[in-house]
Scaffold this active site. Structure first.
Site, PDB file in Angstrom:
ATOM      1  N   TYR A  39      14.161  31.724   3.884  1.00 34.01           N
ATOM      2  CA  TYR A  39      12.960  32.421   4.324  1.00 34.01           C
ATOM      3  C   TYR A  39      13.027  32.727   5.813  1.00 34.01           C
ATOM      4  O   TYR A  39      13.448  31.894   6.619  1.00 34.01           O
ATOM      5  CB  TYR A  39      11.718  31.562   4.046  1.00 34.01           C
ATOM      6  CG  TYR A  39      11.311  31.525   2.598  1.00 34.01           C
ATOM      7  CD1 TYR A  39      10.846  32.660   1.957  1.00 34.01           C
ATOM      8  CD2 TYR A  39      11.380  30.334   1.874  1.00 34.01           C
ATOM      9  CE1 TYR A  39      10.460  32.621   0.623  1.00 34.01           C
ATOM     10  CE2 TYR A  39      10.997  30.278   0.541  1.00 34.01           C
ATOM     11  CZ  TYR A  39      10.534  31.432  -0.073  1.00 34.01           C
ATOM     12  OH  TYR A  39      10.152  31.391  -1.390  1.00 34.01           O
ATOM     13  N   LYS A  91       0.845  -1.201   0.000  1.00 34.85           N
ATOM     14  CA  LYS A  91       0.000   0.000   0.000  1.00 34.85           C
ATOM     15  C   LYS A  91       0.881   1.251   0.000  1.00 34.85           C
ATOM     16  O   LYS A  91       2.079   1.183   0.274  1.00 34.85           O
ATOM     17  CB  LYS A  91      -0.921  -0.002   1.222  1.00 34.85           C
ATOM     18  CG  LYS A  91      -0.207   0.033   2.563  1.00 34.85           C
ATOM     19  CD  LYS A  91      -1.196  -0.024   3.713  1.00 34.85           C
ATOM     20  CE  LYS A  91      -0.472   0.029   5.055  1.00 34.85           C
ATOM     21  NZ  LYS A  91      -1.404   0.058   6.203  1.00 34.85           N
TER      22      LYS A  91
END
EC number: 5.1.1.1
Length: 366
Positions: free
Chosen positions: A263, A40
């Site tokens: 940033y 999965k």
């Protein structure tokens, strides 16, 4: 999402390591037990189709999360049993039947919805899910389990198996595990007609509780070479990580005392420093909280400085390196090694999440 093949960031997948990990587990459990490979979430970020094709000959079937993942495997040519572990809505049953996909039935209410909607269950193969204490999907009451098995049979469905999932098999404290095991054993013994296939063992159970295996194991993260417990429990035998993550320097510059990086200007240069830019960021699953962690360049650990951006991050270098110099984010380079669990500890999460967050922008090479 389009994979970015035209930049140097890539995940390298060792399929032979995955196969060897499966074989290692099989060597340590009784030979009559079936093995289901859990692929999965794109095989925990490793590539569901590629992994499944490579190991299909050594496993008895596959487990996925949803119907789309199962269909992907069928369309890729996988022919062995595929069990969808999650709930598939009644209106999708016909699609599952057409693709010969085994579904999980988790409640009598689901069956009632199928009956109300006149869904034809004949020929559908199913496994019953028992909630032994996880608190998610699954039957809790024995009476409901017996009704499900009986009525599914009357509807023409074939009840091939029954299973549960342990919440704490990867922990040193076995109290909760033993409670769930007792519940499941009592549930199974109380059934009027128990299905042939009974499975409860996930990766952790197969490693540390192999004596409790019923007649199949579901191998998840252990198949990819990771310890399900992180660092809490020692592995009983060696397994090898199958994924490494690497990139290259795309820009190098010298910044001077007082210069700021990234940033928010959260990093300030002290003295003269060489700063390298690496083309990976939080859009790739390399999250912002990796600031302060390290990667490997030329066999040395180099700190991630400034905030990790969407597409790029910056690292402090001990010297000037050329563009194209290899950067290892997960894996071995020289005497240095960074594991997925190391990354998980930095993020205060689990190694599963680190792998599953690696986005499709990062191409996988096998």
């Amino acid at each position: 999402m389009i994979s970015s093949y035209h930049r140097p960031t890539r995940a390298l997948i060792d399929l032979e390591a995955i196969a060897n990990n499966v074989k290692s587990v099989q060597e340590h459990i009784p030979s009559d037990k079936k093995t289901f490979a859990v692929v999965k979430a794109n095989a925990y970020g490793h590539g569901a189709v590629e992994v499944s094709k490579y190991i299909e000959s050594i496993v008895d079937g596959f487990c996925v999360s949803n119907l789309d993942e199962a269909i992907e495997l069928r369309q890729a040519g996988i022919v062995k049993m595929i069990l969808v572990l999650g709930v598939v809505m009644p209106e999708q049953v016909i699609l599952a039947k057409n693709e010969n996909i085994t579904l999980t039935v988790a409640s009598l209410e689901w069956l009632r919805l199928c009956q109300t909607s006149a869904v034809d269950l004949s020929g559908l193969e199913v496994h019953i899910k028992v909630d032994s204490g996880m608190g998610r999907i699954g039957v809790r009451q024995l009476d409901e389990g017996n009704k499900l098995i009986s009525e599914l049979g009357e509807s023409g469905a074939s009840v091939k198996g029954i299973f549960t999932h342990f919440a704490t098999a990867d922990e040193a404290d076995n109290c909760k595990f033993n409670q769930q095991l007792t519940f499941f054993k009592d549930f199974i013994s109380g059934l009027d007609n128990c299905p042939d296939l009974v499975h409860a063992s996930n990766s952790a159970t197969s490693l540390w509780h192999s004596e409790t295996i019923f007649n199949a194991v579901r191998l998840g993260v252990v198949m990819y070479g990771l310890n399900p417990s992180g660092t809490d429990l020692d592995l009983p035998y060696p397994i090898n990580p199958a994924l490494s993550l690497e990139s290259e320097l795309v820009h190098v510059k010298q910044l001077h005392d007082g210069s700021q990086v990234g940033y928010g200007a959260t990093y300030q240069v002290t003295g003269d420093e060489f700063v390298g830019t690496v083309p990976i960021g939080y859009a790739d699953g390399w999250t912002r909280d990796m600031q302060g962690f390290s990667v490997i360049v030329n066999g040395e650990l180099c700190e991630i400085i400034g905030r990790v951006s969407m597409d790029q991050m910056t690292i402090r270098l001990p010297q000037k390196y050329t563009i194209g110099t290899k950067v290892t984010l997960i894996g071995q380079q020289g005497s240095c090694n960074i594991t997925t669990t190391d990354v998980a500890q930095k993020r205060q999460t689990i190694n599963y999440e680190v792998l599953c967050l690696l986005s499709d922008r990062i191409p996988r090479y096998y």
